[in-house]
Design a protein around this motif. Structure first.
Motif, PDB file in Angstrom:
ATOM      1  N   THR A  17     -10.948  22.883 -10.471  1.00  0.00           N
ATOM      2  CA  THR A  17      -9.783  22.003 -10.461  1.00  0.00           C
ATOM      3  C   THR A  17     -10.143  20.638 -11.046  1.00  0.00           C
ATOM      4  OG1 THR A  17      -8.840  23.145  -8.557  1.00  0.00           O
ATOM      5  CG2 THR A  17      -8.059  20.906  -8.962  1.00  0.00           C
ATOM      6  N   VAL A  51      -9.299  28.084 -12.805  1.00  0.00           N
ATOM      7  CA  VAL A  51      -8.568  28.299 -11.559  1.00  0.00           C
ATOM      8  C   VAL A  51      -7.166  28.798 -11.922  1.00  0.00           C
ATOM      9  CG1 VAL A  51      -7.748  25.903 -11.342  1.00  0.00           C
ATOM     10  CG2 VAL A  51      -8.023  27.293  -9.302  1.00  0.00           C
ATOM     11  N   GLN A  79      -5.101  27.502  -7.000  1.00  0.00           N
ATOM     12  CA  GLN A  79      -4.680  26.113  -6.782  1.00  0.00           C
ATOM     13  C   GLN A  79      -3.903  25.985  -5.473  1.00  0.00           C
ATOM     14  OE1 GLN A  79      -2.559  25.575 -10.491  1.00  0.00           O
ATOM     15  NE2 GLN A  79      -4.262  24.436 -11.397  1.00  0.00           N
ATOM     16  N   ARG A  80      -3.015  26.948  -5.219  1.00  0.00           N
ATOM     17  CA  ARG A  80      -2.252  26.918  -3.966  1.00  0.00           C
ATOM     18  C   ARG A  80      -3.163  27.122  -2.759  1.00  0.00           C
ATOM     19  NH1 ARG A  80       1.263  29.720  -7.255  1.00  0.00           N
ATOM     20  NH2 ARG A  80       0.715  31.740  -6.366  1.00  0.00           N
TER      21      ARG A  80
END
Length: 150
Positions: A46, A96, A101-102
């Motif tokens: 990220t 990612v 990400q969630r």
């Protein structure tokens, strides 16, 4: 080393130590059994974007065989995706994926929610100090990351 640098070194060492303890406490309190290396790997991707497996292993501070296992698990969960490396047609980069990400955002929210009761007696000025500390750290780390990458 002058007195100011010595004091800053001590403060930074203490900060790293206390944040490690805070991270362990939060992870234990959430009951999350996911490996810290998994969250670290998603955080690296990220923060720095897609990268090859070896570079990802280096950033995550694990061996390449360990990273191979982590990536296989993340791929199975659909938390990462493999993308073609534009500099080498034979190679792949790891990125990612939206599900990853969630998952990372949810994990960070759970950590914050779990820790909030420990700090609910802080007054607004102290909360502002914590926010300023986070901002300073993020800025300093971002600048350092750019220097290292150059």
């Amino acid at each position: 080393m002058n007195q100011v640098n010595s004091e800053l070194s001590t403060i930074l060492g203490d900060l790293v130590s206390v944040t490690h303890r805070l991270t362990r406490l939060a992870a234990q309190a959430t009951g999350d059994s996911t490996s810290p290396a998994t969250w670290r790997t998603l955080s690296v991707l990220t923060s720095f974007g897609p990268m090859r497996l070896g570079e990802l292993a280096k950033h995550s501070r694990v061996s390449q065989p360990t990273m191979t296992k982590i990536v296989a698990n993340l791929n199975e969960l659909e938390w990462i995706k493999r993308i073609a490396d534009s500099t080498d047609a034979r190679a792949w980069q790891i990125a990612v994926a939206p599900k990853g990400q969630r998952a990372l955002a949810d994990w960070r929210d759970r950590l914050g929610s779990t820790l909030e009761p420990l700090f609910d007696e802080l007054d607004p000025d102290d909360v502002a100090v914590l926010q300023r500390t986070v901002d300073l750290l993020e800025c300093s780390i971002a600048v350092r990351s750019e220097v290292v990458a150059a």
